[in-house]
Design an enzyme around this catalytic site. Structure first.
Site, PDB file in Angstrom:
ATOM      1  N   ASP A 182      83.254  53.816  -9.804  1.00 54.42           N
ATOM      2  CA  ASP A 182      84.647  53.657 -10.230  1.00 54.42           C
ATOM      3  C   ASP A 182      84.986  54.669 -11.326  1.00 54.42           C
ATOM      4  O   ASP A 182      84.396  54.655 -12.409  1.00 54.42           O
ATOM      5  CB  ASP A 182      84.857  52.227 -10.732  1.00 54.42           C
ATOM      6  CG  ASP A 182      86.318  51.872 -10.871  1.00 54.42           C
ATOM      7  OD1 ASP A 182      86.966  52.390 -11.805  1.00 54.42           O
ATOM      8  OD2 ASP A 182      86.806  51.090 -10.048  1.00 54.42           O
ATOM      9  N   SER A 220      75.184  43.273 -19.324  1.00 53.50           N
ATOM     10  CA  SER A 220      74.165  42.458 -18.661  1.00 53.50           C
ATOM     11  C   SER A 220      74.737  41.096 -18.294  1.00 53.50           C
ATOM     12  O   SER A 220      75.270  40.383 -19.140  1.00 53.50           O
ATOM     13  CB  SER A 220      72.958  42.265 -19.578  1.00 53.50           C
ATOM     14  OG  SER A 220      72.284  43.466 -19.780  1.00 53.50           O
ATOM     15  N   HIS A 265      68.716  38.405 -17.647  1.00 53.95           N
ATOM     16  CA  HIS A 265      67.407  38.670 -18.242  1.00 53.95           C
ATOM     17  C   HIS A 265      67.267  37.805 -19.484  1.00 53.95           C
ATOM     18  O   HIS A 265      68.215  37.154 -19.921  1.00 53.95           O
ATOM     19  CB  HIS A 265      67.232  40.153 -18.580  1.00 53.95           C
ATOM     20  CG  HIS A 265      68.265  40.682 -19.536  1.00 53.95           C
ATOM     21  ND1 HIS A 265      68.341  40.304 -20.861  1.00 53.95           N
ATOM     22  CD2 HIS A 265      69.277  41.569 -19.355  1.00 53.95           C
ATOM     23  CE1 HIS A 265      69.333  40.931 -21.454  1.00 53.95           C
ATOM     24  NE2 HIS A 265      69.923  41.697 -20.559  1.00 53.95           N
TER      25      HIS A 265
END
Length: 331
Positions: A278, A293, A156
């Site tokens: 997980d 990110s 992003h």
């Protein structure tokens, strides 16, 4: 008749030999390595407004003139500005005369006349603007091209934190970084990776800041790691997958996730809905946290995308972007 058969057979053989070869599959190295990200803006971004205490009372000249939070300002009365200090100095040099500020708002050029006012607090002229000219933080490198040294990260854009405006890139660099601690995410409170980076060392130059990530070239082409194929979006399946991310130090590890939904089209970096499964990662971070990110998403031996968002009310869930979208934006 026999000669005709032989001629026809030869013709078919020639057609087969002239068929176009299959397209080569792109190979990249999935990274997951934490990185410091430093960027300077082309101009300054308005991140807020404030009142100036003047002889006539509290006023905000910038707001009265029509400037808004998120505006990108590039010149003051024809003089280019490259930092907040430049901006403030030019305003002082006007001696209180009206100035013309130009830049852009949502991609449209703007030109606004503003009357500075003298502050009774410091006797200097002000517009009532708060501006930002640079950003720095921690993110994750998604992929490295073993042949060119090119990279993609974040999935992003880097945005000004108060206004959400995409930072107009003037220059930027990646720096070596390490994760030193984690603020664990919980319902209603996104977590965060806390890290340190070496501001004096540049390991790559950022050349693009886009809605689909930041891109550039590493300082060295000797990029280590095993290259794997890039998946096309129609190869991505609902089901088990992995993310490659780092929650301590600088070495990434693989953690299991589940791709729960394929959006089908990108919506602000939300190509697929994912959930962390997980147990080790859940115990350390609570799920997806800020700083992850760009973490590569792997499935069936291929790079399929990158982590981009977390759901504030459920940090075990979030979104990822198709790797195809990142590679297209890098072109």
């Amino acid at each position: 008749m026999q000669k005709t058969r032989r001629a026809l057979g030869t013709g078919l053989l020639m057609i087969c030999m002239l068929s176009p070869p299959a397209l080569a599959v792109r190979m990249v190295i999935p990274s997951g390595m934490p990185t410091g990200v430093r960027m300077t803006a082309k101009g300054v971004v308005v991140c807020g407004m404030t009142e100036v205490q003047s002889a006539a009372g509290a006023v905000c000249p910038a707001e009265q003139a029509g400037l808004r939070t998120g505006d990108i300002l590039r010149t003051v009365s024809g003089t280019a500005i490259s930092s907040g200090d430049d901006f403030a100095e030019i305003v002082q040099q006007t001696g209180g005369k009206e100035i013309v500020v130009s830049g852009e708002r949502d991609g449209v050029d703007i030109r606004v006349r503003v009357q500075p006012v003298r502050s009774t607090a410091d006797s200097e002229y002000h517009l009532g603007l708060l501006v930002r000219d640079s950003m720095a933080g921690i993110g994750t490198i998604t992929y490295l091209d073993p042949e060119t040294g090119e990279f993609g990260a974040l999935g992003h854009a880097v945005c000004e934190c108060d206004s959400g405006t995409q930072l107009p890139l003037e220059d930027g660099s990646l720096m070596p970084a390490a994760v030193v601690s984690v603020n664990k995410g919980q319902r209603g409170e996104p977590g965060e990776l806390l890290g340190s980076f070496q501001p004096e060392v540049s390991m790559g130059r950022i050349t693009k800041n886009t809605a689909y990530g930041i891109f550039g070239t590493m300082s060295t082409k000797s990029v280590a790691g095993q290259a794997i194929p890039v998946a096309e979006r129609d190869e991505i399946e609902i089901g088990e997958a992995e993310i490659l991310t780092c929650v301590s130090g600088s070495k990434p590890k693989r953690y299991t996730i589940r791709i729960e939904r394929i959006v089908g089209r990108d919506e602000d970096g939300k190509s697929m809905a994912i959930r962390v499964t997980d147990e080790q990662l859940l115990s350390k971070t609570g799920g997806i946290v800020q700083g992850m990110s760009g973490s590569p998403i792997l499935q069936n031996g291929k790079l399929v995308g990158a982590v981009t968002h977390v759901l504030v009310n459920d940090p075990t869930r979030g979104y990822g972007i198709f790797i195809e979208n990142m590679l297209d934006a890098a072109e």
